[in-house]
Motif scaffolding. Structure first.
Motif, PDB file in Angstrom:
ATOM      1  N   SER A  26     -12.327  46.521  26.541  1.00  0.00           N
ATOM      2  CA  SER A  26     -12.213  46.015  25.169  1.00  0.00           C
ATOM      3  C   SER A  26     -13.086  46.822  24.214  1.00  0.00           C
ATOM      4  CB  SER A  26     -12.592  44.539  25.109  1.00  0.00           C
ATOM      5  OG  SER A  26     -13.948  44.370  25.392  1.00  0.00           O
ATOM      6  N   ARG A  27     -12.580  46.981  23.046  1.00  0.00           N
ATOM      7  CA  ARG A  27     -13.265  47.691  21.989  1.00  0.00           C
ATOM      8  C   ARG A  27     -13.131  46.847  20.736  1.00  0.00           C
ATOM      9  NH1 ARG A  27      -9.590  51.077  24.520  1.00  0.00           N
ATOM     10  NH2 ARG A  27     -10.559  52.643  25.801  1.00  0.00           N
ATOM     11  N   GLU A  28     -13.861  47.218  19.730  1.00  0.00           N
ATOM     12  CA  GLU A  28     -13.694  46.509  18.475  1.00  0.00           C
ATOM     13  C   GLU A  28     -12.377  46.913  17.850  1.00  0.00           C
ATOM     14  OE1 GLU A  28     -16.716  46.010  15.715  1.00  0.00           O
ATOM     15  OE2 GLU A  28     -18.307  45.993  17.204  1.00  0.00           O
ATOM     16  N   GLY A  29     -11.685  45.955  17.305  1.00  0.00           N
ATOM     17  CA  GLY A  29     -10.417  46.227  16.661  1.00  0.00           C
ATOM     18  C   GLY A  29      -9.760  44.926  16.262  1.00  0.00           C
ATOM     19  N   CYS A  30      -8.588  45.043  15.680  1.00  0.00           N
ATOM     20  CA  CYS A  30      -7.839  43.877  15.214  1.00  0.00           C
ATOM     21  C   CYS A  30      -6.560  43.727  16.011  1.00  0.00           C
ATOM     22  CB  CYS A  30      -7.491  44.040  13.738  1.00  0.00           C
ATOM     23  SG  CYS A  30      -8.934  44.099  12.681  1.00  0.00           S
ATOM     24  N   VAL A  31      -6.132  42.485  16.148  1.00  0.00           N
ATOM     25  CA  VAL A  31      -4.868  42.173  16.811  1.00  0.00           C
ATOM     26  C   VAL A  31      -4.014  41.401  15.835  1.00  0.00           C
ATOM     27  CG1 VAL A  31      -3.759  40.977  18.741  1.00  0.00           C
ATOM     28  CG2 VAL A  31      -5.985  42.072  19.071  1.00  0.00           C
ATOM     29  N   VAL A  32      -2.776  41.857  15.652  1.00  0.00           N
ATOM     30  CA  VAL A  32      -1.801  41.149  14.840  1.00  0.00           C
ATOM     31  C   VAL A  32      -0.718  40.677  15.790  1.00  0.00           C
ATOM     32  CG1 VAL A  32      -0.087  41.343  13.006  1.00  0.00           C
ATOM     33  CG2 VAL A  32      -2.252  42.563  12.804  1.00  0.00           C
ATOM     34  N   MET A  33      -0.474  39.364  15.808  1.00  0.00           N
ATOM     35  CA  MET A  33       0.541  38.781  16.675  1.00  0.00           C
ATOM     36  C   MET A  33       1.796  38.508  15.851  1.00  0.00           C
ATOM     37  SD  MET A  33      -1.257  38.643  19.438  1.00  0.00           S
ATOM     38  CE  MET A  33      -0.178  37.768  20.525  1.00  0.00           C
ATOM     39  N   GLY A  34       2.948  38.678  16.477  1.00  0.00           N
ATOM     40  CA  GLY A  34       4.200  38.404  15.781  1.00  0.00           C
ATOM     41  C   GLY A  34       5.290  38.020  16.756  1.00  0.00           C
ATOM     42  N   THR A  35       6.356  37.455  16.240  1.00  0.00           N
ATOM     43  CA  THR A  35       7.522  37.138  17.045  1.00  0.00           C
ATOM     44  C   THR A  35       8.746  37.114  16.149  1.00  0.00           C
ATOM     45  OG1 THR A  35       8.404  35.635  18.718  1.00  0.00           O
ATOM     46  CG2 THR A  35       7.301  34.624  16.830  1.00  0.00           C
ATOM     47  N   ALA A  36       9.884  37.413  16.732  1.00  0.00           N
ATOM     48  CA  ALA A  36      11.123  37.360  15.972  1.00  0.00           C
ATOM     49  C   ALA A  36      11.608  35.934  15.957  1.00  0.00           C
ATOM     50  CB  ALA A  36      12.174  38.279  16.594  1.00  0.00           C
TER      51      ALA A  36
END
Length: 85
Positions: free
Chosen positions: A75-85
């Motif tokens: 793991s590193r620092e960063g952002c996660v964007v979750m999505g679904t259709a």
């Protein structure tokens, strides 16, 4: 300004292609690649250092939502964007 290196994790070819094109064509972002499963994403994360992950909630080998929340040894620092259709 350095680009925001981004990895797309999406199993639907059409949606994945749209997201990859959007990221590639947006100034300030750089597409590192696209994974079609969580296993493939884990392999790619060992070789790349994305600052942004765009993750589908439902993938063939598990739930992206749970995967995005679990700590990983790489793991590193960063952002996660979750999505679904």
């Amino acid at each position: 300004m350095k680009p925001i290196f981004t990895l797309v994790i999406e199993d639907d070819d059409r949606i994945g292609a749209i997201l990859a094109e959007l990221i590639s064509s947006t100034p300030g972002y750089s597409l590192l690649g696209r994974a079609e499963s969580l296993a493939q994403a884990d392999l790619m994360l060992r070789a790349t250092e994305p600052q942004l992950l765009v993750v589908d909630i439902s993938l063939p080998d598990g739930a992206g939502l749970g995967w995005g929340n679990q700590p990983r040894s790489h793991s590193r620092e960063g952002c996660v964007v979750m999505g679904t259709a």
